[in-house]
Design an enzyme around this catalytic site. Structure first.
Site, short mmCIF file in Angstrom:
data_model
loop_
_atom_site.label_atom_id
_atom_site.label_comp_id
_atom_site.label_asym_id
_atom_site.label_seq_id
_atom_site.Cartn_x
_atom_site.Cartn_y
_atom_site.Cartn_z
CD GLU A 5 -9.15 -1.19 3.75
OE1 GLU A 5 -8.76 -0.80 4.86
OE2 GLU A 5 -9.38 -0.70 3.01
NE ARG A 53 -10.66 12.64 3.17
CZ ARG A 53 -10.43 11.09 3.23
NH1 ARG A 53 -11.29 10.40 3.53
NH2 ARG A 53 -9.18 10.79 3.10
N GLY A 106 -15.71 2.00 14.09
CA GLY A 106 -16.84 0.94 14.19
C GLY A 106 -16.67 -0.39 14.72
N GLY A 124 -13.71 4.61 10.08
CA GLY A 124 -12.37 4.75 10.47
C GLY A 124 -11.89 6.27 10.45
CG ASN A 129 -11.36 -0.63 18.46
OD1 ASN A 129 -11.32 -1.54 18.80
ND2 ASN A 129 -11.01 -0.30 17.19
CG ASN A 148 -1.88 1.11 1.19
OD1 ASN A 148 -1.70 2.12 0.63
ND2 ASN A 148 -2.81 1.02 2.13
NE ARG A 172 -6.23 1.38 -0.08
CZ ARG A 172 -6.31 2.51 0.46
NH1 ARG A 172 -5.07 3.10 1.16
NH2 ARG A 172 -7.52 3.03 0.64
CG ASP A 184 -8.02 8.52 18.91
OD1 ASP A 184 -9.07 7.88 19.29
OD2 ASP A 184 -6.92 8.17 18.70
CG HIS A 233 -13.23 3.36 2.95
ND1 HIS A 233 -13.83 4.21 3.34
CD2 HIS A 233 -11.98 3.43 3.15
CE1 HIS A 233 -13.19 4.93 4.07
NE2 HIS A 233 -11.91 4.67 4.01
P1 AMP Z 1 -8.76 3.50 10.94
O1 AMP Z 1 -8.55 4.58 10.01
O2 AMP Z 1 -9.74 2.33 10.56
O3 AMP Z 1 -7.41 3.10 11.41
O4 AMP Z 1 -9.31 4.33 12.26
C1 AMP Z 1 -8.64 4.89 13.20
C2 AMP Z 1 -9.50 5.74 14.02
O5 AMP Z 1 -10.22 4.72 14.74
C3 AMP Z 1 -8.81 6.42 15.00
O6 AMP Z 1 -8.66 7.84 14.59
C4 AMP Z 1 -9.81 6.43 16.08
O7 AMP Z 1 -10.74 7.72 16.13
C5 AMP Z 1 -10.53 5.24 16.19
N1 AMP Z 1 -10.57 4.24 17.18
C6 AMP Z 1 -9.04 3.18 17.21
N2 AMP Z 1 -9.16 2.82 18.33
C7 AMP Z 1 -10.37 2.84 19.09
C8 AMP Z 1 -10.87 2.71 20.49
N3 AMP Z 1 -10.50 1.75 21.40
N4 AMP Z 1 -12.10 3.44 20.72
C9 AMP Z 1 -12.52 4.58 19.94
N5 AMP Z 1 -12.09 4.59 18.74
C10 AMP Z 1 -11.00 4.14 18.33
#
Ligand code: AMP
Length: 403
Positions: free
Chosen positions: A387, A244, A335, A213, A337, A10, A94, A285, A183
């Protein structure tokens, strides 16, 4: 076939993420990342997984993608997994934008490279970096099949009624403006994994996939085929994301230019990098946002409420698009976590058959799982996305088919 390993690459503008998988059992042999390519302090982080080895980190100048891939190959070689290994069957890349043309994973040749290049105007940030990764990998192993797996491919089944914007048809066609969606590898993987979890064939069910994410998108999947998705010409449209804006009146852009005196570049940066959750409350986050909400922070609460409101609108819209829904699947960092996000997104939708069991929703696990109560009309599920595995699976299937 004796060669059963697939390297998944990637390639970003200044980074390369990689995973080496053995397709006999889909196991991961090594994972890693090269960051800050082109800088003095580039960083390589490599974890061999086959022999239970320790993560190795290295910091120093890595001039370009070729040097990065050579460094990756050298790290892999230390564990007998180098790029020159006869057990390597293919490299799966990718590729973010495949336009209308690439509806499936595709073995890369010069014509395919030229077409990916032709799509640069609609993916100016991503496709050039993906191309650099492909060219470098081809130089290093010209004899090896290299496969492009496109983020847009799963969405090419959308009907014109969903894919076309309501703007002048000739202008749209001249500039290739339409909804492409992104995605797609994740939406494809998760919709199939949801069917597996429910013991059904993907062809026999309708699913709403919520990929939440840092980037976020929703899709409506009927009988295994995507019929609508929330990202558009670019990944900017749709849900509220980490940085975004997602949907808004396009006239906001005219207003920022005419009244705010901003340049197109500045507006692009504002909407892609400084909006969404980070623009609303200063954090992107979800963990931090939830922590602030628990402390009574009103800005964090408002950002969360806006995020959930948008998500609900898409769930309702895709419910209407599909007519009947068998499952809603949550995936990606938020989604998978963030239980409060899942709970809030489903709250008040009982009339649609959408219910979340608080205890099941609180469970933390890496496996796909149901969070709706037993006997619920619609299954609500948490389905971790993968992915890289999907890219490796598609790459290997294509190479075997052509062998
Ligand atoms: P991704 O782009 O799929 O890697 O998702 C990253 C985002 O997932 C981070 O910016 C967080 O906002 C969220 N995230 C990761 N771990 C947790 C968690 N344990 N609880 C809530 N949000 C999480």
């Amino acid at each position: 076939m004796s060669a059963t390993r697939v390297l998944v690459l990637n390639s970003g503008s200044s980074s390369v993420k990689y995973q080496l998988l053995d397709m006999r059992d889909s196991s991961r042999l090594a994972v890693g990342l090269v960051e800050r390519i082109g800088e003095e302090a580039s960083r390589l982080r490599h974890t061999p997984l086959s022999g239970g080895g320790e993560t190795r980190e290295w910091t120093g100048p890595i001039a370009d993608h070729e040097a990065a891939l050579k460094a990756v190959s050298a790290e892999l070689a230390k564990d007998g997994l180098g790029l020159d290994s006869p057990e390597l069957a293919a490299i799966g890349h990718r590729v973010v934008h495949g336009g209308k043309h690439f509806t499936e994973p595709t073995v890369i040749d010069d014509a395919v490279l030229a077409e990916i290049e032709r799509l640069i105007p609609v993916a100016p940030l991503h496709n050039p970096a993906n191309l650099t990764g492909i060219r470098t990998a081809r130089q290093l192993r010209p004899d090896l099949p290299q496969v492009a797996v496109f983020d847009t491919a799963f969405h090419t089944t959308m009907p014109e009624s969903a894919a076309r914007y309501a703007i002048d048809v000739e202008t749209a066609d001249r500039h290739r403006i339409r909804r492409y969606g992104f995605h797609g590898t994740s939406h494809a993987y998760v919709s199939r994994a949801t069917a597996r979890l429910l013991g059904k064939a993907p062809e026999d069910m309708n699913v709403i996939v919520l990929h939440l994410g840092n980037g976020a998108s929703a899709s409506a999947v009927r009988g295994g085929r995507c019929v609508d998705t929330s990202m558009g010409l670019t990944p900017l449209e749709g849900l509220v994301m980490g940085t975004r804006s997602g949907d808004m009146d396009p006239a906001v852009i005219f207003h920022l230019a005419r009244v705010g005196g901003m340049s197109i570049e500045e507006i692009d940066t504002l909407l892609n990098k400084k909006s969404g959750l980070i623009g609303l409350c200063g954090d992107n986050d979800m963990r931090e946002i939830r922590r602030r909400i628990d402390e009574g922070d009103e800005r964090a609460q408002l950002a969360f409420d806006i995020y959930i409101h948008r998500l609900k609108k898409y769930i309702g819209a895709y419910y209407a698009v599909l007519g009947t829904v068998d499952a809603v699947a949550f995936t990606a960092g938020v989604g998978e976590n963030a239980a409060p996000v899942r709970e809030a997104a489903m709250a008040g939708l009982e009339q649609l058959g959408l219910l979340v069991d608080a205890e099941l929703n609180a469970v933390r696990a890496d496996e796909p799982r149901l969070i709706s109560p037993a006997g619920a009309r619609v299954a609500v599920a948490v389905v971790p996305t993968d992915e890289e595995l999907e890219i490796a699976t598609q790459t290997y299937a294509l190479v075997e088919e052509n062998a």
